[in-house]
Scaffold this motif. Sequence first.
Motif, PDB file in Angstrom:
ATOM      1  N   ALA A   1       0.965   2.184 -11.566  1.00  0.00           N
ATOM      2  CA  ALA A   1       0.780   2.013 -10.111  1.00  0.00           C
ATOM      3  C   ALA A   1      -0.619   2.451  -9.693  1.00  0.00           C
ATOM      4  CB  ALA A   1       1.831   2.804  -9.355  1.00  0.00           C
ATOM      5  N   GLU A   2      -1.141   3.484 -10.356  1.00  0.00           N
ATOM      6  CA  GLU A   2      -2.482   3.978 -10.010  1.00  0.00           C
ATOM      7  C   GLU A   2      -3.566   3.292 -10.849  1.00  0.00           C
ATOM      8  OE1 GLU A   2      -5.568   7.406 -10.912  1.00  0.00           O
ATOM      9  OE2 GLU A   2      -3.517   7.678 -11.660  1.00  0.00           O
ATOM     10  N   ARG A   3      -3.306   3.107 -12.147  1.00  0.00           N
ATOM     11  CA  ARG A   3      -4.350   2.618 -13.041  1.00  0.00           C
ATOM     12  C   ARG A   3      -4.596   1.117 -12.905  1.00  0.00           C
ATOM     13  NH1 ARG A   3      -6.213   5.757 -17.173  1.00  0.00           N
ATOM     14  NH2 ARG A   3      -7.800   4.120 -17.208  1.00  0.00           N
ATOM     15  N   TYR A   4      -3.606   0.369 -12.400  1.00  0.00           N
ATOM     16  CA  TYR A   4      -3.826  -1.067 -12.178  1.00  0.00           C
ATOM     17  C   TYR A   4      -4.334  -1.282 -10.750  1.00  0.00           C
ATOM     18  CZ  TYR A   4      -3.230  -6.087 -12.788  1.00  0.00           C
ATOM     19  OH  TYR A   4      -3.466  -7.436 -12.893  1.00  0.00           O
ATOM     20  N   GLN A   5      -5.249  -0.412 -10.377  1.00  0.00           N
ATOM     21  CA  GLN A   5      -5.843  -0.432  -9.037  1.00  0.00           C
ATOM     22  C   GLN A   5      -7.217   0.207  -9.176  1.00  0.00           C
ATOM     23  OE1 GLN A   5      -4.763  -2.098  -6.114  1.00  0.00           O
ATOM     24  NE2 GLN A   5      -3.000  -0.773  -5.808  1.00  0.00           N
ATOM     25  N   THR A   6      -8.250  -0.384  -8.584  1.00  0.00           N
ATOM     26  CA  THR A   6      -9.555   0.289  -8.622  1.00  0.00           C
ATOM     27  C   THR A   6      -9.511   1.505  -7.701  1.00  0.00           C
ATOM     28  OG1 THR A   6     -10.472  -0.977  -6.775  1.00  0.00           O
ATOM     29  CG2 THR A   6     -10.730  -1.931  -8.984  1.00  0.00           C
ATOM     30  N   ILE A   7     -10.390   2.468  -7.943  1.00  0.00           N
ATOM     31  CA  ILE A   7     -10.359   3.669  -7.092  1.00  0.00           C
ATOM     32  C   ILE A   7     -10.967   3.398  -5.713  1.00  0.00           C
ATOM     33  CG2 ILE A   7     -10.355   5.329  -9.009  1.00  0.00           C
ATOM     34  CD1 ILE A   7     -13.356   5.742  -8.348  1.00  0.00           C
ATOM     35  N   TYR A   8     -11.620   2.233  -5.568  1.00  0.00           N
ATOM     36  CA  TYR A   8     -12.184   1.891  -4.245  1.00  0.00           C
ATOM     37  C   TYR A   8     -11.372   0.792  -3.558  1.00  0.00           C
ATOM     38  CZ  TYR A   8     -14.501  -1.285  -7.561  1.00  0.00           C
ATOM     39  OH  TYR A   8     -14.764  -2.176  -8.571  1.00  0.00           O
ATOM     40  N   ALA A   9     -10.146   0.538  -4.039  1.00  0.00           N
ATOM     41  CA  ALA A   9      -9.288  -0.490  -3.429  1.00  0.00           C
ATOM     42  C   ALA A   9      -8.924  -0.096  -2.005  1.00  0.00           C
ATOM     43  CB  ALA A   9      -8.031  -0.671  -4.261  1.00  0.00           C
ATOM     44  N   LYS A  10      -9.105  -1.024  -1.065  1.00  0.00           N
ATOM     45  CA  LYS A  10      -8.841  -0.724   0.359  1.00  0.00           C
ATOM     46  C   LYS A  10      -8.031  -1.811   1.048  1.00  0.00           C
ATOM     47  CE  LYS A  10     -13.164   1.729   1.536  1.00  0.00           C
ATOM     48  NZ  LYS A  10     -14.070   1.374   0.442  1.00  0.00           N
ATOM     49  N   GLU A  11      -8.418  -3.078   0.825  1.00  0.00           N
ATOM     50  CA  GLU A  11      -7.852  -4.193   1.592  1.00  0.00           C
ATOM     51  C   GLU A  11      -6.706  -4.839   0.812  1.00  0.00           C
ATOM     52  OE1 GLU A  11      -8.914  -4.704   4.586  1.00  0.00           O
ATOM     53  OE2 GLU A  11     -10.649  -3.361   4.478  1.00  0.00           O
ATOM     54  N   GLU A  12      -5.477  -4.587   1.261  1.00  0.00           N
ATOM     55  CA  GLU A  12      -4.318  -5.060   0.491  1.00  0.00           C
ATOM     56  C   GLU A  12      -4.191  -6.580   0.556  1.00  0.00           C
ATOM     57  OE1 GLU A  12      -0.483  -2.692  -0.051  1.00  0.00           O
ATOM     58  OE2 GLU A  12       0.102  -4.213   1.407  1.00  0.00           O
ATOM     59  N   GLY A  13      -3.890  -7.196  -0.585  1.00  0.00           N
ATOM     60  CA  GLY A  13      -3.716  -8.647  -0.572  1.00  0.00           C
ATOM     61  C   GLY A  13      -3.795  -9.319  -1.931  1.00  0.00           C
ATOM     62  N   ALA A  14      -4.136  -8.574  -2.999  1.00  0.00           N
ATOM     63  CA  ALA A  14      -4.262  -9.190  -4.329  1.00  0.00           C
ATOM     64  C   ALA A  14      -2.950  -9.083  -5.101  1.00  0.00           C
ATOM     65  CB  ALA A  14      -5.376  -8.509  -5.117  1.00  0.00           C
ATOM     66  N   VAL A  15      -2.706 -10.078  -5.958  1.00  0.00           N
ATOM     67  CA  VAL A  15      -1.547  -9.993  -6.843  1.00  0.00           C
ATOM     68  C   VAL A  15      -1.983  -9.663  -8.275  1.00  0.00           C
ATOM     69  CG1 VAL A  15      -0.180 -11.566  -5.437  1.00  0.00           C
ATOM     70  CG2 VAL A  15      -1.487 -12.490  -7.353  1.00  0.00           C
ATOM     71  N   ALA A  16      -3.282  -9.491  -8.467  1.00  0.00           N
ATOM     72  CA  ALA A  16      -3.826  -9.061  -9.751  1.00  0.00           C
ATOM     73  C   ALA A  16      -5.076  -8.241  -9.463  1.00  0.00           C
ATOM     74  CB  ALA A  16      -4.157 -10.266 -10.627  1.00  0.00           C
ATOM     75  N   ALA A  17      -5.346  -7.254 -10.295  1.00  0.00           N
ATOM     76  CA  ALA A  17      -6.484  -6.359 -10.056  1.00  0.00           C
ATOM     77  C   ALA A  17      -7.796  -7.031 -10.460  1.00  0.00           C
ATOM     78  CB  ALA A  17      -6.311  -5.072 -10.853  1.00  0.00           C
ATOM     79  N   PRO A  18      -8.898  -6.716  -9.745  1.00  0.00           N
ATOM     80  CA  PRO A  18     -10.226  -7.126 -10.228  1.00  0.00           C
ATOM     81  C   PRO A  18     -10.602  -6.170 -11.359  1.00  0.00           C
ATOM     82  CG  PRO A  18     -10.414  -5.935  -8.143  1.00  0.00           C
ATOM     83  CD  PRO A  18      -8.956  -5.946  -8.497  1.00  0.00           C
ATOM     84  N   THR A  19     -10.301  -6.570 -12.594  1.00  0.00           N
ATOM     85  CA  THR A  19     -10.186  -5.603 -13.696  1.00  0.00           C
ATOM     86  C   THR A  19     -11.502  -4.941 -14.119  1.00  0.00           C
ATOM     87  OG1 THR A  19     -10.225  -7.452 -15.248  1.00  0.00           O
ATOM     88  CG2 THR A  19      -8.078  -6.598 -14.618  1.00  0.00           C
ATOM     89  N   ALA A  20     -12.636  -5.572 -13.891  1.00  0.00           N
ATOM     90  CA  ALA A  20     -13.907  -4.926 -14.266  1.00  0.00           C
ATOM     91  C   ALA A  20     -14.072  -3.604 -13.511  1.00  0.00           C
ATOM     92  CB  ALA A  20     -15.085  -5.846 -13.987  1.00  0.00           C
ATOM     93  N   GLY A  21     -13.523  -3.547 -12.298  1.00  0.00           N
ATOM     94  CA  GLY A  21     -13.643  -2.336 -11.481  1.00  0.00           C
ATOM     95  C   GLY A  21     -12.758  -1.192 -11.932  1.00  0.00           C
TER      96      GLY A  21
END
Length: 349
Positions: A169-189
Amino acid sequence: MKLSHFQFNLPDELLSEYPAENRDESRLMVINRKEKTIEHKMFKDVIDYFDEGDVMVLNNTKVFPARLYGNKEKTGARIEVFLLRELNAEQRLWDVLVDPARKIRIGNKLYFGEDDSLVAEVIDNTTSRGRTLRFLYDGSYEEFRKKLTELGETPIPKYITRDLIPEDAERYQTIYAKEEGAVAAPTAGLHFSKHLLKRLEIKGVEFAEVTLHVGLGTFNPVEVEDLSKHKMDSEEMVVNQAACDIVNLAKINKKRICAVGTTSMRTIESTVSSQNTLNPFSGWTNKFIYPPYDFGIANCMITNFHLPKSTLLMMASAFCGHDLMKEAYQIAIKENYKFYSYGDAMLII
């Protein structure tokens, strides 16, 4: 370029099932396009390649818990529902994928939660796999969204066959994630830790935040040999004036502008002016970048190692140069770099 140019054999064991123990301690391959050199580093060494006034473009989208499990009325069959995008907030209409799809017809009702507190009715079969659902829920819109979050799971990619762990739940999220709406993480971040961001900030690196809500279209396989015939799904994006000001000043000053991930790159390339400056934009993009392509904004890029024949590999190849990228991937396989969402990273300068 043809689809077959992006085929290679990827051993299954190189698909990363788990995140690195520490975000910034995954491996980093550094490719210098001008010198044609390839170096092997740790991700936290990325700081050595940036100076004061350089800019990193970050995609601040936030993954929402898009995977739900429900039961079909009458039969009680377990159905997985993957929320793709909200079509109408007021009517609670969503585009979704259902699995198994063959069991779901228009008019079927699905029940979610132990107490069946959330019900959905299938109102449209939009594609062979997709459906449109109307959620039936008595509470306010805020309560409805809270209920979706409560019942949903973090949508880690399907290639990861293990069960969810609490850390996902935490690791499949960038630490600067703010705007909810993705169904997949921007993984480079995913490789950036708070500590590394702070060190970059102290060094004088600027951050320009953009938003692109990653949809599953990013991962749709390309099924046509002629790449010009492939159509990308549209994804929602926002670039505000503040981000444009940061990026355009860095361009004037001939600084390094680094797109962190293919989603950031696609975002900025979707709203570049004829003078190669960044414009504010709010809307949708279906831009598909493949070689040859003339990039207007970024002069370096951070990305993960991608799957064969993927649109992500095609974009990275367009930026790096196809032959150099091919060589880098051969080395990555030989050196056991980890691929895909929880895999290792590459810096292309």
